[in-house]
Write an enzyme that holds these catalytic residues in place. Structure first.
Site, short mmCIF file in Angstrom:
data_model
loop_
_atom_site.label_atom_id
_atom_site.label_comp_id
_atom_site.label_asym_id
_atom_site.label_seq_id
_atom_site.Cartn_x
_atom_site.Cartn_y
_atom_site.Cartn_z
N GLU A 36 48.38 0.27 -20.50
CA GLU A 36 46.91 0.00 -20.32
C GLU A 36 46.20 0.61 -19.19
O GLU A 36 46.69 1.31 -18.18
CB GLU A 36 46.60 -1.61 -19.84
CG GLU A 36 45.44 -2.40 -19.41
CD GLU A 36 45.20 -3.65 -19.76
OE1 GLU A 36 46.57 -4.38 -19.05
OE2 GLU A 36 44.12 -4.27 -19.48
N ARG A 262 63.84 -4.59 -17.84
CA ARG A 262 62.52 -3.76 -16.99
C ARG A 262 63.79 -2.24 -16.02
O ARG A 262 64.71 -3.50 -16.07
CB ARG A 262 61.76 -4.30 -15.98
CG ARG A 262 59.61 -4.52 -16.57
CD ARG A 262 59.62 -5.26 -15.78
NE ARG A 262 58.33 -5.54 -16.09
CZ ARG A 262 57.12 -4.99 -16.63
NH1 ARG A 262 56.88 -3.81 -15.75
NH2 ARG A 262 56.01 -5.59 -16.74
N LYS A 272 51.48 -2.85 -9.45
CA LYS A 272 50.30 -2.74 -9.85
C LYS A 272 49.59 -3.08 -8.71
O LYS A 272 49.06 -2.09 -7.19
CB LYS A 272 49.10 -2.36 -10.67
CG LYS A 272 49.67 -1.44 -11.94
CD LYS A 272 48.97 -1.69 -12.75
CE LYS A 272 49.60 -0.94 -14.78
NZ LYS A 272 49.43 -1.11 -16.10
P1 ATP Z 1 50.44 -5.00 -16.43
O1 ATP Z 1 50.80 -5.39 -18.06
O2 ATP Z 1 50.42 -5.71 -15.20
O3 ATP Z 1 48.88 -3.89 -16.55
P2 ATP Z 1 52.67 -2.79 -16.78
O4 ATP Z 1 53.35 -2.47 -15.72
O5 ATP Z 1 53.16 -3.43 -17.76
O6 ATP Z 1 51.43 -3.44 -15.73
P3 ATP Z 1 51.05 -1.59 -18.62
O7 ATP Z 1 50.21 -0.61 -18.92
O8 ATP Z 1 51.29 -2.65 -19.70
O9 ATP Z 1 51.79 -1.61 -17.39
O10 ATP Z 1 52.96 -0.87 -19.22
C1 ATP Z 1 53.02 0.11 -20.58
C2 ATP Z 1 54.24 0.68 -20.73
O11 ATP Z 1 55.54 0.42 -19.83
C3 ATP Z 1 54.65 -0.86 -21.74
O12 ATP Z 1 54.89 -0.96 -22.91
C4 ATP Z 1 55.60 -1.85 -20.49
O13 ATP Z 1 56.68 -2.81 -20.90
C5 ATP Z 1 56.52 -0.69 -19.89
N1 ATP Z 1 56.65 -0.62 -18.48
C6 ATP Z 1 55.78 -1.23 -16.94
N2 ATP Z 1 57.22 -1.29 -16.44
C7 ATP Z 1 58.29 -0.82 -16.75
C8 ATP Z 1 59.71 -0.58 -16.32
N3 ATP Z 1 59.58 -1.45 -14.60
N4 ATP Z 1 60.16 0.01 -16.83
C9 ATP Z 1 60.46 -0.13 -17.61
N5 ATP Z 1 59.23 0.15 -18.58
C10 ATP Z 1 58.43 -0.68 -18.22
MG MG Z 2 52.60 -4.65 -19.58
#
Ligand code: ATP
Ligand code: MG
Length: 562
Positions: A36, A262, A272
């Site tokens: 995102e 994760r 974030k």
């Molecule tokens: P949010 O959804 O709270 O804005 P997010 O860290 O999940 O934050 P996204 O942009 O949705 O951000 O993440 C993009 C992709 O990266 C998603 O598929 C998410 O599952 C993956 N991702 C995010 N954080 C991690 C992590 N710590 N380890 C592995 N994959 C991750």
């Molecule tokens: Mg996310």
């Protein structure tokens, strides 16, 4: 903590192999990385990137880059650009497959109309609070909205008027008609569309209704023909809904969702919100501060992208529990990579002048020194030498303890690749008593650093010729947080309470051999005996060099895991 074997287990690989052998998805593999654009990527995201692009690469498939941009108030074009730069830097190429969920808004609207027409979605007039109240709890079933049994005609009419901008923000939503008593709360008539008059970074003011993430994500996967939709564990409960939308919209492609754990690291934070706070409060110097776990931060710090890929491979992909990895395990991969690829140079961080009294005043000569003993193809360079040189202040002790083999009064040491020198006189500042100069004699027959008579000389020091030295600022980095596990900070404490006050130490007046004068931004070196350093891409200028320490030579991870 971290898995130690080179190729730790990856359950998704096993699933893909199995699917391929059975001809599921007609033998196709298609994945996507779906960020995102509401912030900068961090090294947790890097795992998802390496996983999605890596699996496609390994199994002859394709991986798309898709921005999941359904939340107009939080998303910005500047994030889109930064994310693309980060993915490219990690070494992955989406070719012509750059997509945006917002490009599918028309099609998603059609999908929603289909659900309404099929009697599987309805317009609800309950307020957000009422919807929450009606949803029930984990132990109690929810109850049906009084608007749930509206006719298809009425629903179609209201939904079209929602789109047309007739109603106020938040006054109505479109919901899937599933089951208000479903044991999985996600399935209790989830919202599909909401009214929100917000400017979107791509579609501008075209829409005043926006689809929800759960609806958008799976159907975007289906539109793109994704086969394996890989996401993190927090979406486990949402899988049932993912499948429901795919099933009930009845898309041509039927992607499947898999959740993995994760990746988390010690001594840092990756949420974030917390990263934003560190940047906004000026605790760090921007998103690419080399102490941050952002991808732009580790890039500026000098981490090679290969190290991130290696780490991901080593950690593997776990199904159940989030993986907390020692930051040192990543640094270990960085060190391995740089040991093989970085040229060695001599840099004196804390200089002390050494004058060779029996060396001619007007003379200088050069020594040929190999650039990287690990890589013959790296060649060698000429390093100038003259009567006055700098050595490291802590390579001299006036009263050395037993195990100190470096320079001391009356003692002989080797200046690496040059000559043997013996310390004759120590010159001190008369006021402070601080040592300011060492006067030495050299053995002219020891050119190259070997004693002509084979006498033993234990210490070898790095050095830089005073007349040829280049001045530089050097920034030493350490963990941003002194606390190992930042996920379980004590109640009442702020995460910023655990900042490491020594996470950045700036050294000025460092002296480096002249071969680095033409180094370009980001170029990496090993400073002998000090560690790996790179030219800072933001602040370094040709006449004012700035180096970042990427990692020290001391490998705490390897040591602890012997
Ligand atoms: P949010 O959804 O709270 O804005 P997010 O860290 O999940 O934050 P996204 O942009 O949705 O951000 O993440 C993009 C992709 O990266 C998603 O598929 C998410 O599952 C993956 N991702 C995010 N954080 C991690 C992590 N710590 N380890 C592995 N994959 C991750
Ligand atoms: Mg996310």
């Amino acid at each position: 903590m971290a898995a130690e074997n080179e190729n730790a287990s990856n359950f998704i690989k096993e699933i893909i192999k199995d699917d391929l052998s059975k001809g599921v998805h007609n033998g196709r593999i298609a994945t996507r990385f779906p960020p995102e654009p509401n912030g900068h990527l961090h090294i947790g995201h890097a795992k998802s990137i390496c996983l999605n692009f890596g699996l496609a690469e390994e199994f002859g498939g394709l991986c798309n880059l898709r921005f999941d941009d359904t939340n107009p108030t939080k998303e910005e074009t500047k994030y889109v650009e930064a994310i693309m730069e980060d993915v490219r830097w990690l070494g992955y190429d989406w070719e012509d497959r750059l997509f945006f969920a917002s490009d599918y808004f028309d099609q998603l609207y059609e999908f929603a109309l289909k659900l309404v027409t099929d009697g599987k979605a309805y317009v609800d007039d309950l307020s957000a609070d009422e919807i929450r109240e009606y949803r029930g709890t984990l132990t109690e079933p929810g109850k049906n909205s009084p608007y749930r049994e509206r006719s298809t005609e009425e629903n179609l009419d209201l939904f079209e008027r929602m789109r047309g901008g007739e109603f106020d923000d938040g006054s109505r939503v479109l919901r899937a008609k599933i089951d208000m008593a479903h044991p999985n709360m996600v399935m209790r008539d989830p919202t599909i569309y909401r009214i929100r008059r917000a400017h979107h970074h791509r579609t501008g003011d075209k829409w005043c209704i926006y689809p929800m993430y759960d609806f958008t994500h799976c159907l975007s996967d289906a539109i793109e023909g994704i086969t394996h939709s890989i996401c993190t564990l927090e979406f486990e409960n949402n899988r049932a809904l993912y499948d429901w939308f795919i099933e009930n919209v009845n898309t041509e492609h039927k992607p499947h969702q898999y959740e993995f754990a994760r990746l988390e690291f010690t001594h840092t934070v990756m949420s974030k919100r917390k990263l934003l706070q560190l940047v906004e409060d000026g605790i760090v110097a921007g998103w690419d501060d080399p102490r941050l776990p952002t991808i732009s931060g580790i890039r500026r710090r000098g981490f090679p992208p290969e190290a991130m890929r290696t780490l991901t491979e080593r950690v593997g992909v776990a199904k159940k529990r989030d993986t907390m990895v020692e930051y040192g395990f990543l640094e270990h991969a960085v060190r391995e990579q740089l040991n093989a690829t970085a040229n060695r140079v001599m840099a004196v961080l804390n200089p002390l002048k050494l004058i060779i009294e029996n060396y001619p005043h007007d003379k200088s000569e050069t020594f040929e020194i190999v650039n990287n003993p690990e890589d013959e193809s790296a060649g060698s360079r000429q390093v100038p030498f003259s009567r006055e040189i700098f050595i490291e202040r802590n390579d001299f002790m006036e009263e050395p303890p037993k195990k100190f083999f470096r320079l001391a009064p009356g003692r002989e040491v080797r200046l690496r690749g040059a000559y043997l020198v013996t310390c004759e006189t120590v010159v001190k500042d008369p006021d402070t008593g601080e040592v300011v100069e060492l006067h030495c004699k050299y053995d002219p027959d020891s050119r190259g650093g070997d004693a002509p008579d084979g006498r033993k000389v234990k210490g070898t020091l790095h050095w830089v010729s005073v007349n040829h030295a280049i001045d530089a600022e050097i920034r030493l980095y350490d963990h941003l947080f002194a606390r190992e596990n930042m996920n379980d900070i004590p109640e009442g404490a702020e995460f910023t309470d655990f900042l490491n006050p020594e996470s950045l130490v700036v050294l000025t007046g460092c002296k480096i051999e002249p071969s680095v004068a033409t180094a370009s931004a980001g170029e990496r070196f090993q400073f002998l005996r000090h560690g790996y350093f790179c030219v800072d891409s933001r602040d370094s200028q040709p006449d004012n060099l700035v180096f970042n320490r990427t990692v020290s030579l001391r490998d705490s991870w390897a040591k602890a895991n012997k």
